[in-house]
Design a protein around this motif. Structure first.
Motif, PDB file in Angstrom:
ATOM      1  N   GLY A 158      46.392  53.835  42.575  1.00  0.00           N
ATOM      2  CA  GLY A 158      46.915  54.132  43.893  1.00  0.00           C
ATOM      3  C   GLY A 158      47.123  52.942  44.809  1.00  0.00           C
ATOM      4  N   ALA A 159      46.714  51.777  44.389  1.00  0.00           N
ATOM      5  CA  ALA A 159      46.905  50.576  45.193  1.00  0.00           C
ATOM      6  C   ALA A 159      47.138  49.397  44.269  1.00  0.00           C
ATOM      7  CB  ALA A 159      45.695  50.317  46.087  1.00  0.00           C
ATOM      8  N   THR A 160      48.007  48.510  44.696  1.00  0.00           N
ATOM      9  CA  THR A 160      48.290  47.288  43.949  1.00  0.00           C
ATOM     10  C   THR A 160      48.373  46.118  44.911  1.00  0.00           C
ATOM     11  OG1 THR A 160      50.687  47.635  44.078  1.00  0.00           O
ATOM     12  CG2 THR A 160      49.549  48.512  42.139  1.00  0.00           C
ATOM     13  N   THR A 161      48.198  44.936  44.371  1.00  0.00           N
ATOM     14  CA  THR A 161      48.346  43.730  45.160  1.00  0.00           C
ATOM     15  C   THR A 161      48.945  42.639  44.281  1.00  0.00           C
ATOM     16  OG1 THR A 161      47.205  42.173  46.638  1.00  0.00           O
ATOM     17  CG2 THR A 161      46.007  42.904  44.670  1.00  0.00           C
ATOM     18  N   TYR A 162      49.701  41.733  44.907  1.00  0.00           N
ATOM     19  CA  TYR A 162      50.411  40.695  44.181  1.00  0.00           C
ATOM     20  C   TYR A 162      50.294  39.356  44.878  1.00  0.00           C
ATOM     21  CZ  TYR A 162      52.740  44.656  41.933  1.00  0.00           C
ATOM     22  OH  TYR A 162      53.007  45.819  41.249  1.00  0.00           O
ATOM     23  N   ALA A 163      50.285  38.296  44.084  1.00  0.00           N
ATOM     24  CA  ALA A 163      50.418  36.962  44.639  1.00  0.00           C
ATOM     25  C   ALA A 163      51.818  36.807  45.222  1.00  0.00           C
ATOM     26  CB  ALA A 163      50.172  35.910  43.562  1.00  0.00           C
ATOM     27  N   PHE A 217      45.411  33.907  40.470  1.00  0.00           N
ATOM     28  CA  PHE A 217      45.569  35.345  40.528  1.00  0.00           C
ATOM     29  C   PHE A 217      47.041  35.713  40.553  1.00  0.00           C
ATOM     30  CE2 PHE A 217      46.297  39.070  43.247  1.00  0.00           C
ATOM     31  CZ  PHE A 217      45.593  40.035  42.544  1.00  0.00           C
ATOM     32  N   VAL A 218      47.403  36.757  39.819  1.00  0.00           N
ATOM     33  CA  VAL A 218      48.778  37.235  39.779  1.00  0.00           C
ATOM     34  C   VAL A 218      48.907  38.612  40.421  1.00  0.00           C
ATOM     35  CG1 VAL A 218      50.712  37.892  38.294  1.00  0.00           C
ATOM     36  CG2 VAL A 218      49.318  35.889  37.725  1.00  0.00           C
ATOM     37  N   SER A 219      48.096  39.563  39.960  1.00  0.00           N
ATOM     38  CA  SER A 219      48.237  40.935  40.422  1.00  0.00           C
ATOM     39  C   SER A 219      46.998  41.738  40.066  1.00  0.00           C
ATOM     40  CB  SER A 219      49.480  41.582  39.785  1.00  0.00           C
ATOM     41  OG  SER A 219      49.699  42.886  40.281  1.00  0.00           O
ATOM     42  N   ALA A 220      46.787  42.847  40.763  1.00  0.00           N
ATOM     43  CA  ALA A 220      45.689  43.749  40.456  1.00  0.00           C
ATOM     44  C   ALA A 220      46.085  45.176  40.793  1.00  0.00           C
ATOM     45  CB  ALA A 220      44.422  43.368  41.218  1.00  0.00           C
ATOM     46  N   VAL A 221      45.475  46.124  40.096  1.00  0.00           N
ATOM     47  CA  VAL A 221      45.709  47.543  40.335  1.00  0.00           C
ATOM     48  C   VAL A 221      44.368  48.255  40.460  1.00  0.00           C
ATOM     49  CG1 VAL A 221      45.961  47.998  37.849  1.00  0.00           C
ATOM     50  CG2 VAL A 221      46.891  49.623  39.515  1.00  0.00           C
ATOM     51  N   PHE A 222      44.271  49.124  41.460  1.00  0.00           N
ATOM     52  CA  PHE A 222      43.065  49.888  41.732  1.00  0.00           C
ATOM     53  C   PHE A 222      42.771  50.864  40.592  1.00  0.00           C
ATOM     54  CE2 PHE A 222      40.815  53.072  44.604  1.00  0.00           C
ATOM     55  CZ  PHE A 222      39.720  52.262  44.837  1.00  0.00           C
ATOM     56  N   TRP A 223      41.530  51.305  40.506  1.00  0.00           N
ATOM     57  CA  TRP A 223      41.109  52.144  39.385  1.00  0.00           C
ATOM     58  C   TRP A 223      41.992  53.377  39.192  1.00  0.00           C
ATOM     59  CZ3 TRP A 223      39.698  57.249  39.903  1.00  0.00           C
ATOM     60  CH2 TRP A 223      39.392  57.693  41.188  1.00  0.00           C
TER      61      TRP A 223
END
Length: 122
Positions: A56-61, A47-53
């Motif tokens: 408004g929210a993101t997450t990163y390795a 997993f590298v990264s994700a963004v909410f629909w």
């Protein structure tokens, strides 16, 4: 239901930047969270990264935090990964993926692109 196509990969020197793009073919793009994954030769996909629909929210390795930025354009049905300060360890095939928005925070991605090669030379 979702078709994804990555672009923007290539060869770059260490310390350089690349911007990956992923175009989604879907009627209701806003219903999906988008993620980026990568797989290096001989390694498991990570997993590298994700963004909410809503964006408004993101997450990163941890390995990319502070260097990579994920964003999305819900008008153009696009998700991007801006990669700065690239390292040879970032060399991998990068995949975009989609999950229904209710699966945020879960490792459940049902739709995948074909991948884009990113090579970082030392």
């Amino acid at each position: 239901q979702v078709q994804l196509a990555e672009s923007g990969g290539g060869l770059v020197q260490a310390g350089g930047s690349l911007r990956l793009s992923c175009k989604a073919s879907v009627r209701a793009f806003n219903n999906y969270n988008l993620g980026w994954f990568r797989q290096a030769p001989g390694k498991e996909r990570e997993f590298v990264s994700a963004v909410f629909w809503s964006g408004g929210a993101t997450t990163y390795a941890d390995s990319v935090k502070g260097r990579f930025t994920i964003s999305r354009d819900n008008v153009q049905n696009m998700v991007y990964l801006q990669m700065n300060s690239l390292k040879p360890e970032d060399t991998a095939v990068y995949y975009c993926a989609a999950q229904i928005y209710l699966n945020w925070g879960k490792n459940v991605y049902d739709y995948w692109g074909q991948g884009a090669q990113v090579t970082v030379s030392s």
